[in-house]
Enzyme design. Structure first.
Site, short mmCIF file in Angstrom:
data_model
loop_
_atom_site.label_atom_id
_atom_site.label_comp_id
_atom_site.label_asym_id
_atom_site.label_seq_id
_atom_site.Cartn_x
_atom_site.Cartn_y
_atom_site.Cartn_z
N HIS A 42 -6.64 4.28 2.55
CA HIS A 42 -5.28 3.76 2.48
C HIS A 42 -4.55 4.16 3.76
O HIS A 42 -4.68 5.29 4.24
CB HIS A 42 -4.55 4.34 1.27
CG HIS A 42 -5.07 3.80 -0.03
ND1 HIS A 42 -4.25 3.55 -1.11
CD2 HIS A 42 -6.31 3.44 -0.42
CE1 HIS A 42 -4.96 3.09 -2.12
NE2 HIS A 42 -6.22 3.01 -1.72
N THR A 43 -3.80 3.23 4.32
CA THR A 43 -3.19 3.48 5.61
C THR A 43 -2.25 4.68 5.59
O THR A 43 -1.52 4.91 4.62
CB THR A 43 -2.42 2.24 6.11
OG1 THR A 43 -1.89 2.51 7.40
CG2 THR A 43 -1.29 1.86 5.16
#
Length: 208
Positions: free
Chosen positions: A83-84
């Site tokens: 996840h960024t």
């Protein structure tokens, strides 16, 4: 010599496979003789059970060299697991583009893309080790049991732990350089067979 289409290297052993002959995903590239052993799940299902978050939209690859030994439960976690961290939120809004009125072409904004996983030749990956996206493991390296590999591993280096750290080099710098120059895994099968005794004995001088 090797039957290039053979799945099971040993008679009556259905826990060990030549990985190249069970993988069907073109973005998973495996060299000759590399083996995978699984005493929990069917080893034929390697790409489903062990190569995770590996979605075609990313175009990322798993590249594994020749003569590698991969133990039961070793896993390769790809970019969609990341996840960024550049966003103010780690929630993957772009995946749910219909819910939030986002463009379908922005799905990959949900995670950080760190690249392919590349495993060299003659690498031993221990039981339940985890290799993360973007990692390159050099020829002859050993990955310890349940290690979490987050960074590149130099050739002929033993690593272990969470996160994995170097424990020691397997050989002297001179021997490592000679092995990387010889690249025995690329020799014809007949030459490898002729030199197995020297290889097993760790006798560089006897290799011919």
């Amino acid at each position: 010599m090797m039957d290039r289409q053979k799945i099971y290297p040993r008679p009556k052993d259905r826990e060990t496979v030549y990985l190249k002959n069970v993988v069907t995903d073109p973005s998973i590239i495996v060299g000759d003789y590399t083996m995978y052993n699984d005493f929990v799940n069917d080893p034929v299902d390697f790409q489903k059970n062990n190569v995770l978050y590996h979605y075609p939209i990313n175009h990322d690859r798993l590249v594994i060299g020749k003569f590698c030994s991969i133990a039961c439960g070793a896993r390769f976690l790809f970019n969609s697991a990341n996840h960024t961290m550049t966003s103010l939120s780690t929630y993957p809004f772009p995946i749910f583009f219909e819910e939030w009125g986002l463009g379908v072409n922005r799905i990959t904004d949900a995670w950080d893309n760190k690249g392919d996983i590349v495993i060299g030749n003659d690498v031993w990956i221990g039981y339940e080790a985890v290799i993360l996206a973007g990692v390159t493991i050099g020829d002859g390296a050993i990955i310890g049991t349940r290690a979490l590999v987050t960074k590149d591993v130099p050739p002929y280096t033993v690593v272990g732990g969470v996160p994995a750290k170097p424990i020691r080099k397997r050989f002297s710098d001179g021997t490592i350089t000679a092995l990387l120059e010889k690249r025995w895994w690329d020799w014809p099968e007949e030459k490898i067979a002729k030199n197995i005794s020297a290889i097993q004995a760790g006798n560089m001088d006897a290799i011919c």
